[in-house]
Motif scaffolding. Structure first.
Motif, PDB file in Angstrom:
ATOM      1  N   TRP A  16      33.951 -50.180 -48.525  1.00  0.00           N
ATOM      2  CA  TRP A  16      33.610 -48.858 -49.072  1.00  0.00           C
ATOM      3  C   TRP A  16      33.027 -48.970 -50.469  1.00  0.00           C
ATOM      4  CZ3 TRP A  16      34.135 -44.624 -45.950  1.00  0.00           C
ATOM      5  CH2 TRP A  16      34.871 -44.829 -44.754  1.00  0.00           C
ATOM      6  N   LEU A  17      32.811 -50.194 -50.921  1.00  0.00           N
ATOM      7  CA  LEU A  17      32.265 -50.414 -52.262  1.00  0.00           C
ATOM      8  C   LEU A  17      30.914 -51.105 -52.183  1.00  0.00           C
ATOM      9  CD1 LEU A  17      35.507 -51.746 -54.004  1.00  0.00           C
ATOM     10  CD2 LEU A  17      34.562 -49.425 -54.154  1.00  0.00           C
ATOM     11  N   THR A  18      30.150 -50.917 -53.212  1.00  0.00           N
ATOM     12  CA  THR A  18      28.880 -51.640 -53.345  1.00  0.00           C
ATOM     13  C   THR A  18      29.114 -52.792 -54.314  1.00  0.00           C
ATOM     14  OG1 THR A  18      27.625 -49.594 -52.991  1.00  0.00           O
ATOM     15  CG2 THR A  18      26.460 -51.460 -53.965  1.00  0.00           C
ATOM     16  N   LEU A  19      29.216 -53.962 -53.767  1.00  0.00           N
ATOM     17  CA  LEU A  19      29.553 -55.137 -54.566  1.00  0.00           C
ATOM     18  C   LEU A  19      28.380 -56.104 -54.592  1.00  0.00           C
ATOM     19  CD1 LEU A  19      33.167 -55.755 -53.193  1.00  0.00           C
ATOM     20  CD2 LEU A  19      32.537 -54.641 -55.340  1.00  0.00           C
ATOM     21  N   PRO A  20      28.340 -56.974 -55.596  1.00  0.00           N
ATOM     22  CA  PRO A  20      27.267 -57.978 -55.661  1.00  0.00           C
ATOM     23  C   PRO A  20      27.307 -58.885 -54.422  1.00  0.00           C
ATOM     24  CG  PRO A  20      28.419 -57.824 -57.756  1.00  0.00           C
ATOM     25  CD  PRO A  20      29.196 -56.999 -56.789  1.00  0.00           C
ATOM     26  N   PRO A  21      26.165 -59.418 -54.021  1.00  0.00           N
ATOM     27  CA  PRO A  21      26.120 -60.286 -52.833  1.00  0.00           C
ATOM     28  C   PRO A  21      27.080 -61.470 -52.915  1.00  0.00           C
ATOM     29  CG  PRO A  21      23.901 -59.666 -53.500  1.00  0.00           C
ATOM     30  CD  PRO A  21      24.832 -59.168 -54.568  1.00  0.00           C
ATOM     31  N   ALA A  22      27.228 -62.036 -54.113  1.00  0.00           N
ATOM     32  CA  ALA A  22      28.115 -63.193 -54.254  1.00  0.00           C
ATOM     33  C   ALA A  22      29.563 -62.799 -53.980  1.00  0.00           C
ATOM     34  CB  ALA A  22      27.982 -63.785 -55.654  1.00  0.00           C
ATOM     35  N   VAL A  23      29.965 -61.617 -54.449  1.00  0.00           N
ATOM     36  CA  VAL A  23      31.334 -61.145 -54.223  1.00  0.00           C
ATOM     37  C   VAL A  23      31.550 -60.838 -52.748  1.00  0.00           C
ATOM     38  CG1 VAL A  23      33.028 -59.385 -54.794  1.00  0.00           C
ATOM     39  CG2 VAL A  23      31.509 -60.256 -56.569  1.00  0.00           C
ATOM     40  N   ASN A  24      30.567 -60.166 -52.140  1.00  0.00           N
ATOM     41  CA  ASN A  24      30.667 -59.874 -50.701  1.00  0.00           C
ATOM     42  C   ASN A  24      30.784 -61.165 -49.883  1.00  0.00           C
ATOM     43  OD1 ASN A  24      30.713 -57.050 -50.524  1.00  0.00           O
ATOM     44  ND2 ASN A  24      28.492 -56.922 -50.834  1.00  0.00           N
ATOM     45  N   LYS A  25      29.995 -62.166 -50.254  1.00  0.00           N
ATOM     46  CA  LYS A  25      30.042 -63.440 -49.534  1.00  0.00           C
ATOM     47  C   LYS A  25      31.392 -64.123 -49.722  1.00  0.00           C
ATOM     48  CE  LYS A  25      27.602 -67.808 -48.984  1.00  0.00           C
ATOM     49  NZ  LYS A  25      26.476 -68.672 -49.443  1.00  0.00           N
ATOM     50  N   ALA A  26      31.916 -64.058 -50.939  1.00  0.00           N
ATOM     51  CA  ALA A  26      33.213 -64.678 -51.195  1.00  0.00           C
ATOM     52  C   ALA A  26      34.321 -63.997 -50.394  1.00  0.00           C
ATOM     53  CB  ALA A  26      33.530 -64.630 -52.688  1.00  0.00           C
ATOM     54  N   LEU A  27      34.274 -62.638 -50.358  1.00  0.00           N
ATOM     55  CA  LEU A  27      35.271 -61.899 -49.583  1.00  0.00           C
ATOM     56  C   LEU A  27      35.163 -62.214 -48.083  1.00  0.00           C
ATOM     57  CD1 LEU A  27      35.262 -58.371 -51.272  1.00  0.00           C
ATOM     58  CD2 LEU A  27      37.124 -60.045 -51.253  1.00  0.00           C
ATOM     59  N   LEU A  28      33.922 -62.295 -47.586  1.00  0.00           N
ATOM     60  CA  LEU A  28      33.717 -62.621 -46.172  1.00  0.00           C
ATOM     61  C   LEU A  28      34.224 -64.024 -45.861  1.00  0.00           C
ATOM     62  CD1 LEU A  28      32.607 -61.905 -43.404  1.00  0.00           C
ATOM     63  CD2 LEU A  28      30.355 -62.744 -44.171  1.00  0.00           C
TER      64      LEU A  28
END
Length: 367
Positions: free
Chosen positions: A83-95
């Motif tokens: 539900w958040l707009t996060l930087p690509p690096a953060v999204n990749k780390a979470l994934l």
């Protein structure tokens, strides 16, 4: 009021406070729901496990009940972050974190399922197969967690193809250096799958006799009749001729006697029938034959054969002892003499010394 609006409209890492609040609320809600489901599953499984009957859903519930809190936390954070707009690096780390957590959770589920299945198999089959089931358990765990580790490294960005190639070359070198150990390992797997014997069986291996105490990955331990422990490599054990006495259903017994050649013919005719009578008076026995089989150099030889329909060695000896005692008693009553070998003694002739010849005849009874 303006201050509140400014606080609500303010952005933090490209997301408003309201978006952060919604994401946190969803994450907390998912966390609580997953914990509730986990607790319900555990409670349901514990009720099923308390009963002696094995229910259809018992194994799936046991596997699901081992979901870790760490997996629940990572899943909740990953869902809330959507539900958040996060930087690509953060999204990749979470994934990546979520994927690794799922892989390790699946590895844990698979391990629990394998252990539970083997435990159920051990209870249904012979309890003496515990060591064999342990070998399968070890191999299954090693396979599952090897896959989990490789998938984890791949998701962390580590190239596993060169690693697999290196492991392949190194595996060949290790296999050549440890071929005896690997031979014992595959032999233990063969013992586990083929089950020529299990713990508790009485074995005769070449010149060794003993009871199987433990079947390991590399060796099998026997307890000999004298009390010492015999440790045999599995590869040598498989390549040997093994006699499993515990799986002996019947035992063939041969009784041979030789009587004196002075015995009357009418007495000789009675011996086969008497042997059959003595044998058939016992149970559990299957009579085979009884005959006058040979005219020897100094005896008339009789042979009787029967099969003891039990593997109990003590029972076999009790029957044989009773037959022998009653046979000796009958021979004494009938005045039938058992033959003994004739021995001849010679003394070499020397000048001035008389040559003697002594003949030792079998001892006979009066009459």
């Amino acid at each position: 009021m303006n201050d509140v609006e400014k606080l609500v409209d303010a952005t933090y890492m490209d997301n408003t406070l309201w978006q952060w609040t919604v994401a946190a609320s969803i994450a907390v809600g998912v966390f609580l729901v997953l914990l509730l489901i986990r607790r319900t599953i555990r409670s349901r499984y514990q009720k099923m496990a308390a009963t002696p009957e094995t229910e259809f859903l018992e194994l799936p519930l046991k596997v699901a009940s081992r979901t870790t809190v760490l997996t629940v936390v990572v899943t909740s954070l990953f869902v809330g972050a959507q539900w958040l707009t996060l930087p690509p690096a953060v999204n990749k780390a979470l994934l990546t974190l979520f994927t690794i957590a799922v892989f390790w959770q699946i590895g844990l589920w698979a391990t629990i399922a394998v252990v539970a299945a083997l435990e159920r198999k051990r209870q249904v089959s012979d309890p003496a197969s515990a060591s064999s089931m342990g070998i399968i358990d070890f191999l299954a765990r090693a396979t599952i967690w090897s896959f989990v580790l490789l998938l984890t490294l791949d998701n962390l960005g580590i190239q596993i193809k060169p690693l697999l190639a290196g492991l392949g070359i190194g595996g060949i070198a290790v296999a050549l250096a440890a071929q005896n150990i690997l031979g014992d390992l595959f032999a233990s797997l063969s013992i586990t799958l083929d089950r020529p014997f299990v713990v508790g069986d009485s074995l005769q291996v070449d010149d060794f006799n003993g009871t199987v105490e433990y079947i390991g990955v590399k060796s099998t331990r026997l307890r000999s009749l004298n009390g010492e422990q015999i440790i045999m490599p599995n590869a040598n054990l498989i390549s040997s001729r093994v006699r499993n006495n515990s799986r002996m259903n019947t035992r063939r017994v041969v009784i041979s006697i030789g009587v004196d050649q002075q015995t009357p013919v009418e007495k000789l005719q009675e011996i086969p029938g008497k042997l059959r009578e003595l044998i058939e008076s016992h149970q559990p026995i299957r009579f085979d034959r009884s005959h006058f089989v040979k005219i020897g150099a100094s005896s008339f030889d009789f042979e009787a054969v029967y099969v003891v329909l039990t593997s109990d060695y003590a029972k076999h000896l009790d029957i044989l002892q009773d037959i022998n005692l009653r046979l000796v008693e009958w021979l004494n009553n009938e005045r039938i003499v058992l033959s003994t070998p004739q021995r001849m003694y010679y003394v070499e002739h020397q000048p001035g010394v008389q040559t003697t010849l002594e003949k030792h005849e079998p001892t006979s009874r009066d009459g």
